[in-house]
Scaffold this motif. Structure first.
Motif, short mmCIF file in Angstrom:
data_model
loop_
_atom_site.label_atom_id
_atom_site.label_comp_id
_atom_site.label_asym_id
_atom_site.label_seq_id
_atom_site.Cartn_x
_atom_site.Cartn_y
_atom_site.Cartn_z
N LEU A 65 91.03 -2.63 30.70
CA LEU A 65 89.82 -1.94 31.26
C LEU A 65 88.85 -1.28 30.36
O LEU A 65 89.33 -0.31 29.52
CB LEU A 65 90.41 -1.00 32.32
CG LEU A 65 89.31 -0.31 33.26
CD1 LEU A 65 88.42 -1.27 33.92
CD2 LEU A 65 90.10 0.72 34.14
N LYS A 66 87.69 -1.50 30.50
CA LYS A 66 86.75 -0.53 30.13
C LYS A 66 85.67 -0.16 31.00
O LYS A 66 85.55 -0.93 32.06
CB LYS A 66 85.80 -1.26 28.95
CG LYS A 66 86.47 -1.66 27.63
CD LYS A 66 85.59 -2.28 26.58
CE LYS A 66 86.30 -2.67 25.38
NZ LYS A 66 85.46 -3.54 24.51
N PRO A 165 96.58 -6.66 52.42
CA PRO A 165 96.18 -7.23 53.53
C PRO A 165 97.55 -7.94 54.16
O PRO A 165 98.38 -8.23 53.25
CB PRO A 165 95.19 -8.28 53.34
CG PRO A 165 95.06 -8.44 51.97
CD PRO A 165 95.82 -7.36 51.16
N VAL A 197 94.20 -12.83 44.16
CA VAL A 197 93.41 -12.92 45.57
C VAL A 197 92.58 -11.87 45.42
O VAL A 197 92.62 -10.69 45.25
CB VAL A 197 94.43 -12.56 46.77
CG1 VAL A 197 93.77 -12.64 48.22
CG2 VAL A 197 95.64 -13.57 46.67
N GLY A 198 91.06 -12.32 45.53
CA GLY A 198 89.92 -11.39 45.63
C GLY A 198 89.15 -11.62 44.41
O GLY A 198 89.68 -12.02 43.44
N ALA A 336 94.18 -8.65 44.52
CA ALA A 336 92.94 -7.83 43.84
C ALA A 336 92.17 -7.60 45.13
O ALA A 336 91.00 -7.92 44.98
CB ALA A 336 92.22 -8.32 42.58
N TYR A 339 90.56 -1.10 47.58
CA TYR A 339 90.98 0.27 47.68
C TYR A 339 90.35 0.72 48.97
O TYR A 339 89.64 0.08 49.61
CB TYR A 339 90.77 1.04 46.72
CG TYR A 339 91.22 0.79 45.42
CD1 TYR A 339 92.73 0.91 45.00
CD2 TYR A 339 90.59 -0.30 44.58
CE1 TYR A 339 93.10 0.58 43.79
CE2 TYR A 339 91.29 -0.87 43.25
CZ TYR A 339 92.32 -0.10 42.90
OH TYR A 339 92.95 -0.40 41.84
#
Ligand SMILES: Cc1cc2nc3c(=O)[nH]c(=O)nc-3n(C[C@H](O)[C@H](O)[C@H](O)COP(=O)(O)OP(=O)(O)OC[C@H]3O[C@@H](n4cnc5c(N)ncnc54)[C@H](O)[C@@H]3O)c2cc1C
Ligand SMILES: NC(=O)C1=CN([C@@H]2O[C@H](COP(=O)(O)OP(=O)(O)OC[C@H]3O[C@@H](n4cnc5c(N)ncnc54)[C@H](OP(=O)(O)O)[C@@H]3O)[C@@H](O)[C@H]2O)C=CC1
Ligand SMILES: O=C(O)C(=O)Cc1c[nH]c2ccccc12
Length: 422
Positions: A65-66, A165, A197-198, A336, A339
């Motif tokens: 992550l960045k 979900p 997923v996502g 994924a 939130y």
């Protein structure tokens, strides 16, 4: 009788008076408000459920992550990023910055303390905030405490809880299934068929990372999504959008962004990724849905290294059945799926927040409620939105604090004069 029982409970709990505001959450938003309050000379208490600051960044994000917006849009008030930070700081650089921010302003949050409920008590004109003290994973009964305060600042964030979900058959699936917040790297997935997923920023970046570890990701795109290149014509697309917004209406900026994206990325609908009918910025503003800022997943989709499939109908043992009735082999699943805010689980007796746990009044009016209630970091405008809230909240509380302090000093001086005369 109920009243008496409530009183007895109060005595069993440790009860503390907070001199100044109580801030719930030590993420970037809570830290930013606290730093601004320090500058106004207002004392405060920060409560944080986990054992560190910025727990989202430290405990619930992947290694690759960045920041995906340029650094000038992500720094907190009063202390800029170090000069040697790159345009897009890494997660560890961002965490180092936040740690030094908390040290610099001596913010000292109280860790391992989860707010269970908060309610305004109109008889005393104060907020009563109940907490559980101790590590979340600790066994046995936790100690409880109650805080009484004049101001309550909600800084628990838009990403407080994971969305998982209900999906038919997931319990029969048999392989690993995790939320993207538990994903660190593709190392453990080498050679595996992984269903992501996502297709928000998390889904895209997890799928991209999986490719780098020689796994075989398939990404579920059940509806539509805007994908924009992180950079257009050598410049940050986000920065370009911010500049254009000064001159053009939002819908026009959206059209420019889509035209530029088409030039850079081509027609993404050919890849199975439908674009929403609203433009990317309009959708972000009205529904909070963040466009994907592409860092390379799209070229992996083009090359076939990331496969794109429609929604899932159900899971079977080691397989998934899609809505088009195709059945695919799956070793592991990464949800994924985003939130949600948790404000509704603990804040009571106010209609300041809507049913999704976001302030009812959208930006720029969602930072201040009544009776000393404030919200920071719920603007759906990332870290720059949180910084704007933080500055306004601290100014507002600082003004009242100054006036109350002046009055208190005046009363004490009068009292001293009276007692010395007698
Ligand atoms: C993977 C990811 C990447 C992102 N990247 C960017 C980016 O590049 N640029 C950008 O502008 N935005 C980005 N965002 C948006 C993100 O929302 C912000 O970066 C930022 O973390 C928000 O800060 P916050 O303090 O509001 O919320 P959080 O960082 O979530 O902090 C809230 C804190 O409150 C605590 N808390 C929650 N409930 C309770 C409770 N009941 N009692 C006590 N404590 C509690 C939590 O433990 C947490 O530490 C990203 C988000 C994610 C998920
Ligand atoms: N580098 C960075 O800075 C990063 C930033 N972020 C930020 O973090 C925030 C959260 O992002 P993210 O975690 O991607 O969450 P998002 O809410 O943005 O995306 C969730 C995705 O899950 C899909 N989804 C939800 N339920 C289902 C289901 N039952 N079946 C299929 N698909 C489903 C959604 O589809 P639908 O739209 O149809 O509901 C959507 O595509 C965003 O603001 C994002 O920008 C995240 C990662 C990296
Ligand atoms: O990364 C995020 O989640 C953000 O909310 C950052 C952000 C704020 N406004 C935007 C508009 C387009 C893309 C990202 C963001």
């Amino acid at each position: 009788m109920a009243g008496l029982a409530e009183h007895e409970n109060l005595f069993k709990r440790r009860c503390k008076w907070v001199n100044g505001p109580l801030i719930v959450g030590a993420g970037p938003s809570g830290l930013a408000v606290a730093a601004c309050l320090k500058e106004h000379g207002v004392p405060f208490v920060i409560l944080e459920r986990s054992s560190c600051i910025a727990s989202l960044w430290q405990n619930r994000t992947y290694d690759r992550l960045k920041l995906h917006l340029p650094k000038q849009f992500c720094q907190l008030p009063k202390l800029p990023f170090p000069d040697d930070f790159p345009e897009y700081p890494s997660k560890n650089q961002f965490i180092d910055y936040l740690e030094s921010y908390a040290r610099h302003f001596q913010l000292n949050p109280q860790f391992d303390e989860t707010v269970l409920s908060a309610k305004y008590d109109s008889t005393c004109g104060m907020w009563r905030v109940r907490t559980a003290v101790g590590r979340r994973q600790a066994v046995g009964r936790k100690a409880e405490a109650e805080y009484i305060c004049q101001w309550l600042v909600v800084a628990t964030g838009e990403n407080a809880d994971c969305v998982i979900p209900e999906m038919e058959g997931l319990e029969k699936f048999g392989g690993w299934a995790i939320h993207s917040s538990d994903y660190r790297s593709g190392e453990a997935y080498r050679g595996k068929q992984v269903l992501v997923v996502g297709c928000g920023n998390s889904g895209m970046e997890v799928a991209f990372d999986l490719c780098h570890h020689n796994a075989f990701p398939t990404m579920v795109v059940r509806d539509s999504v805007h994908v924009l290149p992180r950079e257009t014509l050598g410049r940050s697309t986000f920065e370009l959008a911010v500049s254009l917004m000064k001159w053009l209406p939002l819908k026009m900026v959206d059209r420019v962004l889509l035209a530029l994206s088409w030039m850079t990325l081509g027609n993404i609908e050919k890849l199975g990724i439908k674009r929403p009918s609203q433009g990317p910025l309009e959708l972000k503003n009205t529904q909070g849905k963040t466009p994907v800022l592409d860092i390379g997943a799209l070229s992996k989709i083009k090359s076939g290294e990331i496969k794109v499939v429609p929604g899932i109908k159900r899971f079977l043992h080691g397989k998934a059945e899609l809505v088009d009735h195709t059945i695919i082999d799956v070793d592991s699943v990464i949800l994924a799926t985003g939130y949600r805010s948790n404000v509704h689980s603990w804040l009571q007796g106010t209609d300041f927040f809507n049913k999704d746990g976001f302030p009812r009044h959208p930006f720029p009016n969602g930072w201040k409620g009544s009776s000393g209630l404030y919200a920071v970091g719920f603007t759906r405008r990332g870290l720059s939105g949180a910084s704007l809230d933080a500055v306004k909240i601290a100014e507002d509380i600082g003004r009242v604090w100054k006036e109350e302090t002046r009055q208190a000093k005046h009363i004490i001086a009068c009292h001293r004069r009276c007692t010395s005369q007698n």
